[in-house]
Structures are given as C-alpha cells and as structure tokens.
Design an enzyme around this catalytic site. Sequence first.
Site, mmCIF file in Angstrom:
data_model
loop_
_atom_site.group_PDB
_atom_site.id
_atom_site.type_symbol
_atom_site.label_atom_id
_atom_site.label_comp_id
_atom_site.label_asym_id
_atom_site.label_seq_id
_atom_site.Cartn_x
_atom_site.Cartn_y
_atom_site.Cartn_z
ATOM 1 N N ARG A 53 31.382 75.341 -9.133
ATOM 2 C CA ARG A 53 32.652 75.919 -9.583
ATOM 3 C C ARG A 53 33.862 75.222 -9.021
ATOM 4 N NH1 ARG A 53 31.282 81.713 -10.646
ATOM 5 N NH2 ARG A 53 29.059 81.549 -10.307
ATOM 6 N N THR A 54 33.874 75.061 -7.701
ATOM 7 C CA THR A 54 35.041 74.429 -7.079
ATOM 8 C C THR A 54 35.209 73.017 -7.635
ATOM 9 O OG1 THR A 54 34.717 75.742 -5.091
ATOM 10 C CG2 THR A 54 36.118 73.825 -4.882
ATOM 11 N N LYS A 82 21.056 57.494 2.737
ATOM 12 C CA LYS A 82 20.580 56.358 3.542
ATOM 13 C C LYS A 82 21.201 56.361 4.931
ATOM 14 C CE LYS A 82 20.330 53.758 -0.753
ATOM 15 N NZ LYS A 82 21.380 53.235 -1.646
ATOM 16 N N ARG A 103 34.182 68.417 0.108
ATOM 17 C CA ARG A 103 33.425 69.607 0.520
ATOM 18 C C ARG A 103 32.298 69.113 1.401
ATOM 19 N NH1 ARG A 103 31.346 74.821 -1.372
ATOM 20 N NH2 ARG A 103 33.525 75.117 -1.944
ATOM 21 N N HIS A 131 39.061 76.717 3.751
ATOM 22 C CA HIS A 131 38.976 76.487 2.317
ATOM 23 C C HIS A 131 40.363 76.782 1.740
ATOM 24 C CE1 HIS A 131 37.375 75.872 -1.512
ATOM 25 N NE2 HIS A 131 36.474 76.819 -1.602
#
Lengths: 317, 162
Positions: A53-54, A82, A103, A131
């Site tokens: 969603r974000t 990696k 994020r 946030h």
Amino acid sequence: MRHDHLITSKQLSREDIETVLDRAAEIDADPSAVADRHANTLLGLLFFEPSTRTKMSFETAMKRLGGDVVDMGSVESSSVKKGETLADTVRVIEGYADALVLRHPKQGAATMASEYVDVPLLNAGDGAGHHPTQTLLDLYTIRENAGLDDLTVGIMGDLKYGRTVHSLAHALTNFDVRQHFVSPESLQLPREVVYDLHQADDGAGIREHDSLEEVLPSLDVLYVTRIQRERFPDEQEYQKVAGEYQIGPEDLEAASDDLTIMHPLPRVDEIAPAIDETDHAAYFDQAHNGVPVRMALLDLFLSDDGAGGALGGDGDE
Amino acid sequence: MSDDHEHHDGNDDHELRVSKIRDGTVIDHVRGGQALNVLAILGIDGSEGEELSVGMNVPSDRLGRKDIVKVEGRELSQDEVDVLSLIAPDATINIVRDYEVIEKHRVEPPEIVEGVLSCPNTGCITTGDEPVTSRFEVLEDGVRCSYCGTIAREELASLIET
Ligand SMILES: [Zn+2]
C-alpha cells in the site's frame, strides 16, 4: 532551517505540517493542476520490507505529478540478498533518481541512509521507529474530520511497536490536543517516546490507560492500531487482551456522535465491519488521503526552491 | 582531608598499591569497581605495551571506596576525558610530567559520544553490518542513540564497544 529529508515527524513544526496539509488540500481539490508539474522526475522506491500500500501510494502520487518511479524490486531479487549494505544501495540508487523513498526493517535506517545521499530521502517506515508520511496523512484526515485544535484524541492498540503511533503522537504535540493512550500494559508506549512527548509538551496533554471505557465518551478521534498476535509469547496471553481492544457498534453507544474512528490499516478484527457504514468510519478516506498528501510532500521536496523554502524557512531544528 | 595522594611523601598506604608515574595520566576518584570499564571506554588494554597501574576499591574520603587508574606515557585528550564522565562522573584527571601534576581537571559530560558505546536495541541500524559509527546524545541521566532514539540509563559500561 531546510529540511533536506523527511525522517521523523519530530522535525516538523506546526508551520511545516500546515504547509503540507494546505498543499495537499489544494491538490486534492484540483489534481489536474499539478498533472505535469514533475514530468521527467524519477522517484526511487527502496522497500526492504514489503508494503504494497505505502509503495503504491507513493507510486501513484509520483505518477499523478507527471513523474515516474524506479523500483529496487523485492529484497529477494536484489543485490541486497548478496550482502550489499544499505549505505551502498542508497548511494547507487541516488544516481538514478531525483528523490528516494525508504522502507526498512531496522530502526534508524532512514537517519543513516540520509547521511549518505544528497537527494531528498523520505522515510516510509524504519522498524519500530517512525513513519512520518503516514503521520501527515493521519493529520490531514483528522483536520478534515475534526479540526486540529481543542481536540481529544484516543490512540489504542499496540503502542509499543506501532511506529505510526509514535510519529502521530509527537506531531500532535504541535497542536492543542489532549492524548489518551490505551493499551495492554505489555504494549505501552516505549519510554523514549514518552520522554519525547514530555519534552515537547511537558506531558501535560498525555494520559495512559489500560481500558477504553473511561475515556471513550470524551474522544473526538479514536485512532486504532492492530495488536499483533506474534508480539505475544503465547496465544493465551494474546486472547486475554485482544478482545479488550476491539470496537463494535455496541461500544459506540457511550461515544460522541461526532467521534471519528481511524486506523492505519490493514485491520484484522480491531474494528467491527458494522462500523464501516457509519459516519464514524474514516479509515478508508484516511488511506485515500495518502495520495494527495504524498503528492504535496513530493512537490515540496522536488520543487526548485527545495523543501527548505517550502517547509517552513525557519523550523525549530 | 584530600585523598589526593600524588604529592604525599613516603609511605602513604595508597602509594604501595599504585605506584607513582613519571609521565602520563592519573585518573582518580573513579567509582569503586569501574576502573576496568574506564580502561575499556578509553580503548586501553595494555596490548600496545602501555604501562598501567590500577587500584581498585581503595579507601577514599570523598567516595568511600574508589578506583585509580594510572597510564604511563599517555596524556588523555579532552574527548577521552569527556567520555569518561559517562561511567565515572566524579573522576579527576591529573596529567603528570616528570612526576609533577601539571594539569588537573574534572570530567565534563560531552554532548555527543561517537564510536564508544553500542546501541542496546538489537533492531537498530547501527547494530547490523552497515558502515556506521555509533552516536549517542548525552542526556542528564543517560544516553540516547542518535539513530533509533533508544535511551539507555543504567549499565552504560556494558554498552562499551569492544
Ligand atoms: Zn540505536
């Protein structure tokens, strides 16, 4: 000062917040006016943790401003797998994009990443930390439904790990808001968040509770978050508290007719579906507000005068 | 009345435990039991051949019991001295040259400590593999991670990076 990056809601003054919300309201009223404003602009999406969603909300916002996105893709398929460090990843993607959205599961990741890049970096959630873009859309929703002054807000659920709560609570100290925090004891606000709230507001407007009952009638806004099953050592412990923090139509008899109920979504069973059709429910609007608010933010951070010019020339940091 | 013994003659009890140094630093009035943490916070472990004397839990008028650390051949920088304040807030620092104390100062808490403590929050970005130096803001009664915001008040010595 200039805000080069958006890392936490703590960096935002009241003036900054109002600048973003006002711009979002303008955009909301006439999205076509900004349709080409950031043509040829690329936003880098770095999601080290899935959040459809974000991510889609940022993607939509950038495209509605005429720009486009470059997406690192899932962590599984990227060089992160990696063993590349975050510091290296952001320095590489900075070369492709005009701004970055990050994020990351680790707390403080956005702060660290911002030390490595010159393009604006927007924190879209760092572990249990912050946030801020969610906070701005929460504030936008609160302002639309109840105004932002002389307000009593209840914040209920997992206050310990809920980064949206940490960011929102701090931002609300800029306004004339009484905040009631409702949670099981084991999921109370972290002490550093309480420390910050006291620093910002002398703690005057802040109360902690373990039950909603006594505060519900006084609330203008009830912000509900999910209590996650996996936070509890055993299922029984979870079952004991879970029911306490669910809200159904029968609970609302004690509430004000004007009560606005919010939730950052996704919800599980915290809010009964029967509430969705009532005037109390603001959570779907809240989710939709993510787009105009993120358009406003991107516009402010990507404009020639930079976020510094746009976001309060002399904030308090 | 003073338990500063650097200039005492002869058979001071403390002298027997902790010998005088010629050039270097004496860290006095360290809280009892913290001497080894003081060395850790300074990154001194003797591996570079430094001559060290450590007195632990010696009697003190001021503190009851105190520790003393003497480092031969090394004068502490102000930064190092400041960082000491986190675990030894009462410490006095004596810089010695040719057996004489030529400078004496109290520790003062710095505003920021970098690269000294590790964050107790296992979810913090500084505890992973990133090329990042730990950084803490010093509060009145603890320290706060500049990255994740975690506040540590007690047991700061246990956070010393090794
Ligand atoms: Zn930390």
